[in-house]
Write an enzyme that holds these catalytic residues in place. Structure first.
Site, PDB file in Angstrom:
ATOM      1  N   GLU A   4      -4.403   3.697  -8.153  1.00  0.00           N
ATOM      2  CA  GLU A   4      -5.633   4.313  -7.662  1.00  0.00           C
ATOM      3  C   GLU A   4      -5.724   5.735  -8.219  1.00  0.00           C
ATOM      4  O   GLU A   4      -4.888   6.587  -7.904  1.00  0.00           O
ATOM      5  CB  GLU A   4      -5.669   4.347  -6.128  1.00  0.00           C
ATOM      6  CG  GLU A   4      -6.993   4.970  -5.670  1.00  0.00           C
ATOM      7  CD  GLU A   4      -7.094   5.283  -4.191  1.00  0.00           C
ATOM      8  OE1 GLU A   4      -6.325   4.723  -3.388  1.00  0.00           O
ATOM      9  OE2 GLU A   4      -7.962   6.113  -3.859  1.00  0.00           O
ATOM     10  N   HIS A  14      -0.817  11.093  -2.498  1.00  0.00           N
ATOM     11  CA  HIS A  14      -2.091  10.743  -1.872  1.00  0.00           C
ATOM     12  C   HIS A  14      -2.993  11.931  -1.562  1.00  0.00           C
ATOM     13  O   HIS A  14      -4.174  11.951  -1.927  1.00  0.00           O
ATOM     14  CB  HIS A  14      -1.839   9.961  -0.581  1.00  0.00           C
ATOM     15  CG  HIS A  14      -3.102   9.527   0.105  1.00  0.00           C
ATOM     16  ND1 HIS A  14      -3.778  10.321   1.008  1.00  0.00           N
ATOM     17  CD2 HIS A  14      -3.829   8.385   0.001  1.00  0.00           C
ATOM     18  CE1 HIS A  14      -4.854   9.699   1.435  1.00  0.00           C
ATOM     19  NE2 HIS A  14      -4.913   8.516   0.838  1.00  0.00           N
ATOM     20  N   HIS A  47       0.825  -1.210   0.000  1.00  0.00           N
ATOM     21  CA  HIS A  47       0.000   0.000   0.000  1.00  0.00           C
ATOM     22  C   HIS A  47       0.859   1.260   0.000  1.00  0.00           C
ATOM     23  O   HIS A  47       1.610   1.499   0.955  1.00  0.00           O
ATOM     24  CB  HIS A  47      -0.877  -0.022   1.252  1.00  0.00           C
ATOM     25  CG  HIS A  47      -1.794   1.121   1.396  1.00  0.00           C
ATOM     26  ND1 HIS A  47      -1.784   1.959   2.486  1.00  0.00           N
ATOM     27  CD2 HIS A  47      -2.781   1.581   0.577  1.00  0.00           C
ATOM     28  CE1 HIS A  47      -2.729   2.871   2.357  1.00  0.00           C
ATOM     29  NE2 HIS A  47      -3.345   2.674   1.200  1.00  0.00           N
ATOM     30  N   ARG A  48       0.779   2.031  -1.056  1.00  0.00           N
ATOM     31  CA  ARG A  48       1.633   3.218  -1.268  1.00  0.00           C
ATOM     32  C   ARG A  48       3.113   2.803  -1.237  1.00  0.00           C
ATOM     33  O   ARG A  48       3.976   3.578  -0.811  1.00  0.00           O
ATOM     34  CB  ARG A  48       1.360   4.308  -0.239  1.00  0.00           C
ATOM     35  CG  ARG A  48      -0.122   4.639  -0.035  1.00  0.00           C
ATOM     36  CD  ARG A  48      -0.352   5.734   0.987  1.00  0.00           C
ATOM     37  NE  ARG A  48      -1.762   5.763   1.404  1.00  0.00           N
ATOM     38  CZ  ARG A  48      -2.262   6.532   2.364  1.00  0.00           C
ATOM     39  NH1 ARG A  48      -1.462   7.385   2.991  1.00  0.00           N
ATOM     40  NH2 ARG A  48      -3.534   6.488   2.679  1.00  0.00           N
ATOM     41  N   GLU A  76       0.394  -0.706  -4.621  1.00  0.00           N
ATOM     42  CA  GLU A  76      -0.722   0.215  -4.845  1.00  0.00           C
ATOM     43  C   GLU A  76      -0.143   1.615  -4.722  1.00  0.00           C
ATOM     44  O   GLU A  76       0.741   1.854  -3.874  1.00  0.00           O
ATOM     45  CB  GLU A  76      -1.799   0.004  -3.781  1.00  0.00           C
ATOM     46  CG  GLU A  76      -3.064   0.861  -3.948  1.00  0.00           C
ATOM     47  CD  GLU A  76      -3.077   2.162  -3.158  1.00  0.00           C
ATOM     48  OE1 GLU A  76      -4.083   2.866  -3.197  1.00  0.00           O
ATOM     49  OE2 GLU A  76      -2.046   2.504  -2.508  1.00  0.00           O
ATOM     50  N   ASP A 126       0.487  -2.010   4.383  1.00  0.00           N
ATOM     51  CA  ASP A 126       1.696  -1.189   4.546  1.00  0.00           C
ATOM     52  C   ASP A 126       2.916  -2.051   4.876  1.00  0.00           C
ATOM     53  O   ASP A 126       4.045  -1.547   4.844  1.00  0.00           O
ATOM     54  CB  ASP A 126       1.500  -0.201   5.710  1.00  0.00           C
ATOM     55  CG  ASP A 126       0.318   0.739   5.526  1.00  0.00           C
ATOM     56  OD1 ASP A 126      -0.035   1.049   4.369  1.00  0.00           O
ATOM     57  OD2 ASP A 126      -0.249   1.174   6.556  1.00  0.00           O
ATOM     58  N   ASP A 139      -1.249   6.084  -5.480  1.00  0.00           N
ATOM     59  CA  ASP A 139      -2.306   7.060  -5.774  1.00  0.00           C
ATOM     60  C   ASP A 139      -1.823   8.008  -6.869  1.00  0.00           C
ATOM     61  O   ASP A 139      -0.683   8.465  -6.832  1.00  0.00           O
ATOM     62  CB  ASP A 139      -2.626   7.843  -4.501  1.00  0.00           C
ATOM     63  CG  ASP A 139      -2.960   6.922  -3.345  1.00  0.00           C
ATOM     64  OD1 ASP A 139      -4.001   6.251  -3.415  1.00  0.00           O
ATOM     65  OD2 ASP A 139      -2.151   6.849  -2.390  1.00  0.00           O
ATOM     66  N   LYS A 187      -6.895   9.128  -7.993  1.00  0.00           N
ATOM     67  CA  LYS A 187      -7.344   9.881  -6.813  1.00  0.00           C
ATOM     68  C   LYS A 187      -7.431  11.356  -7.197  1.00  0.00           C
ATOM     69  O   LYS A 187      -6.555  12.152  -6.846  1.00  0.00           O
ATOM     70  CB  LYS A 187      -6.358   9.657  -5.676  1.00  0.00           C
ATOM     71  CG  LYS A 187      -6.966   9.802  -4.302  1.00  0.00           C
ATOM     72  CD  LYS A 187      -6.045   9.157  -3.298  1.00  0.00           C
ATOM     73  CE  LYS A 187      -6.616   8.964  -1.944  1.00  0.00           C
ATOM     74  NZ  LYS A 187      -7.556   7.853  -1.846  1.00  0.00           N
TER      75      LYS A 187
HETATM   76  O1  G3P Z   1      -6.523   1.571  -2.742  1.00  0.00           O
HETATM   77  C1  G3P Z   1      -6.715   1.251  -1.406  1.00  0.00           C
HETATM   78  C2  G3P Z   1      -6.471   2.417  -0.492  1.00  0.00           C
HETATM   79  O2  G3P Z   1      -5.294   3.055  -0.882  1.00  0.00           O
HETATM   80  C3  G3P Z   1      -7.596   3.395  -0.499  1.00  0.00           C
HETATM   81  O3  G3P Z   1      -7.463   4.418   0.440  1.00  0.00           O
HETATM   82  O4  G3P Z   1      -6.815   6.632   1.259  1.00  0.00           O
HETATM   83  O5  G3P Z   1      -5.173   4.777   1.339  1.00  0.00           O
HETATM   84  O6  G3P Z   1      -5.800   5.812  -0.825  1.00  0.00           O
HETATM   85  P1  G3P Z   1      -6.253   5.447   0.550  1.00  0.00           P
HETATM   86 MG    MG Z   2      -4.735   4.566  -2.268  1.00  0.00          MG
END
Ligand code: G3P
Ligand code: MG
Length: 246
Positions: A116, A56, A14-15, A41, A236, A43, A118
Site C-alpha cells: 500500500e 503506517h 494486514h501489516r 499487506e 490482522d 504500508d 501511503k
Molecule cells: O490496505 C488495506 C488497509 O491497510 C487500508 O487501511 O489504514 O490499515 O492502511 P490502513
Molecule cells: Mg494499509
C-alpha cells in the site's frame, strides 16, 4: 481491464500478523508466515531522504520510540528506532524495515505482498515512483499488488511501471468507482468491509475486478464476505480467518 498477473491468496495478513506482533515489522511478517499466510499487506512511505520504509502513520509517535513526522526524519534516524517495544517487551528493538529489507525477507519466506503506497501529504507521486523503483530493482521473486487511497500515487505508479498491478483503495465504494479504476488502470478494488454490500461486490466482480476487503478479524464476517464472492480478506489474524474459511 487487464487480468491480475499474480495469483491472489484468500487471506492477506494486514501489516503482517499485526494482532500478534508489531505492525509493519519483519517480526509481524515472519509471524504471518508461521500462521500460514502466504501474502502480507504493508504500508510504504518515504523518509526525509527519500528512502522507502514500511510504516503506517505520518508520525513516528504511536509505533516507535521516536517523535515527529516521518517525512522529516532521514533513514539513519528512522532505521535506528524501536518499532516493537510499544507492542510488547519481547519485541523491543525491532526496527522499522526498509521496503528492500521487507522484499528480501518475503522472498526468503516465499511470500507475496500487497504494497500500500501511503504517501505523506504532498509526496504522492514521489512515493509511488520510489516504491516501483524498489520493486523493479528487486526483481520477480515476490509477487506484488500495489494499492493506494491516493489516486495521484496510483497514476504515478501506472506511468512509471505499468506492468505492476494496481488496486484502488476506498472506504465507502464511490458511485464512480468503475470510472476511477479504469482511469488508473486498476485490476482490483480494496474496500473497507464495514459498509460494503453484496450487490457492490457482485457489480465489481461482474466488471472483471478483483475485490479485496479490509480489515476483517471476525470469523462470521469473513465467511459472509467470502460467500459474497470477495477474492481476498485482509486481516490482522490470518490463521483465525483461514480457519474460518475452511
Ligand atoms: O490496505 C488495506 C488497509 O491497510 C487500508 O487501511 O489504514 O490499515 O492502511 P490502513
Ligand atoms: Mg494499509
Amino acid at each position: 481491464m487487464s487480468d491480475l498477473p499474480v495469483a491472489l491468496p484468500r487471506v492477506i495478513a494486514h501489516r503482517g500478523a499485526s494482532a500478534a506482533a508489531p505492525e509493519n515489522t519483519r517480526a509481524a511478517f515472519r509471524r504471518a508466515h508461521e500462521d500460514g499466510a502466504t501474502w502480507i499487506e504493508c504500508d510504504v512511505k518515504l523518509t526525509a531522504d527519500g528512502r522507502c520504509v514500511v510504516f503506517h502513520d505520518d508520525t513516528l509517535d504511536r509505533t516507535t520510540d521516536g517523535a515527529g513526522p516521518v517525512a522529516d526524519a532521514p533513514l539513519s534516524v528512522v532505521g535506528a528506532l524501536d518499532a516493537g517495544g510499544w507492542f510488547a517487551t519481547e519485541f523491543r528493538g525491532e526496527p522499522v524495515p526498509t521496503l528492500e529489507e521487507t522484499l528480501d525477507l518475503l522472498a526468503d519466506l516465499g511470500m507475496g505482498a500487497n504494497l500500500e503506497i501511503k504517501p505523506c501529504p504532498g509526496r504522492e507521486r514521489e512515493t509511488a515512483e520510489a516504491t516501483v523503483a524498489a520493486v523493479r530493482a528487486f526483481g520477480s521473486a515476490v509477487p506484488v499488488l500495489l494499492s493506494s487511497f491516493a489516486e495521484d500515487s496510483l497514476a504515478a505508479a501506472r506511468d512509471a511501471a505499468p506492468e505492476l498491478p494496481r488496486g484502488l483503495l476506498v472506504e465507502a465504494v464511490p458511485d464512480d468507482w468503475r470510472a476511477r479504476a479504469e482511469r488508473l488502470g486498476c485490476v482490483a478494488l480494496h474496500v473497507d468491509a464495514a459498509p460494503l454490500t453484496a450487490d457492490q461486490v457482485a457489480a465489481m466482480r461482474a466488471a472483471g475486478y478483483k475485490v479485496l476487503v479490509w480489515t476483517v478479524n471476525d470469523a462470521a464476517e469473513a465467511r459472509r464476505l467470502s460467500g459474497w464472492g470477495v477474492d481476498a480478506i485482509i486481516t490482522d489474524v490470518p490463521r483465525k480467518i483461514a480457519d474460518a474459511l475452511g
